[in-house]
Write a protein that holds these residues in place. Structure first.
Motif, short mmCIF file in Angstrom:
data_model
loop_
_atom_site.label_atom_id
_atom_site.label_comp_id
_atom_site.label_asym_id
_atom_site.label_seq_id
_atom_site.Cartn_x
_atom_site.Cartn_y
_atom_site.Cartn_z
N GLU A 109 4.55 -15.30 -3.90
CA GLU A 109 4.66 -14.05 -4.15
C GLU A 109 2.97 -14.41 -4.39
OE1 GLU A 109 6.51 -11.56 -3.95
OE2 GLU A 109 8.56 -12.25 -3.78
N GLU A 110 2.33 -14.69 -4.73
CA GLU A 110 1.01 -14.63 -4.72
C GLU A 110 0.60 -14.54 -3.46
OE1 GLU A 110 1.51 -18.96 -5.01
OE2 GLU A 110 2.32 -17.23 -5.82
N LYS A 111 0.86 -15.25 -2.27
CA LYS A 111 0.21 -15.01 -1.10
C LYS A 111 0.61 -13.48 -0.64
CE LYS A 111 -0.13 -20.05 -0.72
NZ LYS A 111 0.06 -21.02 0.73
N LYS A 113 1.27 -10.72 -2.12
CA LYS A 113 0.39 -9.75 -2.70
C LYS A 113 -0.65 -9.52 -2.39
CE LYS A 113 3.91 -9.45 -6.93
NZ LYS A 113 3.42 -9.73 -8.04
#
Length: 221
Positions: A109-111, A113
């Protein structure tokens, strides 16, 4: 499902290689294309709605994927990457042209976003990008014609799924050799002549000092 009319376009050596060695940039070979061959490549870019490469091409070559040698619009740049593994300083994330990153629903998810702050991100497929679903999504977004300048893995995955209509080659007069040097199509490969993809030569001509061949894929009825 619908899909774009898809053309693989690539520069290849006489022995079918894309680079000098595995992990080396294809730009090293492309520098030997003369201006007329480059014009041919960029004329194609200017005619299509989208241009696609794989994530490895982004990491190795860091291309812009824009139209430069001729007048024309920049196509939408499209990169399938199952893990959203695109460096955030990549040239395709700059505002030169629209960009779509296609990733899986299990991508970190961090990538995702971080990419969404820069470009559009589509998600299809659970653990890896579902290329058939991706093509349908792209078609519905207005990508009716698609040019693929991908590496051997992306080319293989598209061809094995029957998602390619044409192959156009710019021939570079070198022989490179090397068992592990990437060729036009890599992957697992087919195991019988009943499976192989058959093509029909539609045109061959010179642009500058380079032979160009254009092939149609013969889909079985």
């Amino acid at each position: 499902m619908h899909r774009p009319y898809t053309i693989i376009v690539s520069e290849v050596t006489v022995d079918g290689k894309l680079t000098l060695r595995k992990g080396r940039s294809s730009k090293e070979i492309m520098q030997f294309m003369d201006e007329e061959a480059n014009r041919y490549l960029h004329e194609l870019r200017a005619k299509v709605d989208g241009i696609m490469v794989g994530a490895e091409t982004i990491r190795t070559d860091n291309p812009f994927l824009t139209v430069r040698y001729v007048e024309g619009k920049n196509p939408t740049r499209i990169v399938p990457t199952s893990r959203a593994d695109i460096p955030l300083n990549s040239n395709i994330l700059e505002k030169h042209a629209p960009t779509i990153i296609v990733t899986s629903r299990s991508a970190p998810e961090e990538k995702v976003k971080a990419l969404e702050e820069k470009v559009e991100v589509l998600r299809c497929g659970e653990d890896s990008v579902d290329l058939i679903e991706m093509m349908d999504m792209l078609y519905n977004k207005g990508i009716k014609t698609l040019m693929v300048e991908g590496g051997s893995t992306l080319n293989w995955n598209l061809i094995r799924l029957g998602l390619v209509d044409e192959v156009r080659l710019i021939h570079i007069p070198f022989i490179v050799g090397g068992e592990d040097t990437p060729t036009l199509v890599g992957g697992e490969g087919f195991y019988s002549f009943d499976e192989v993809v058959k093509l029909k030569l539609r045109a061959h001509f010179m642009r500058g000092s380079h032979l160009i061949t254009e092939w149609e894929i013969k889909f079985e009825d």
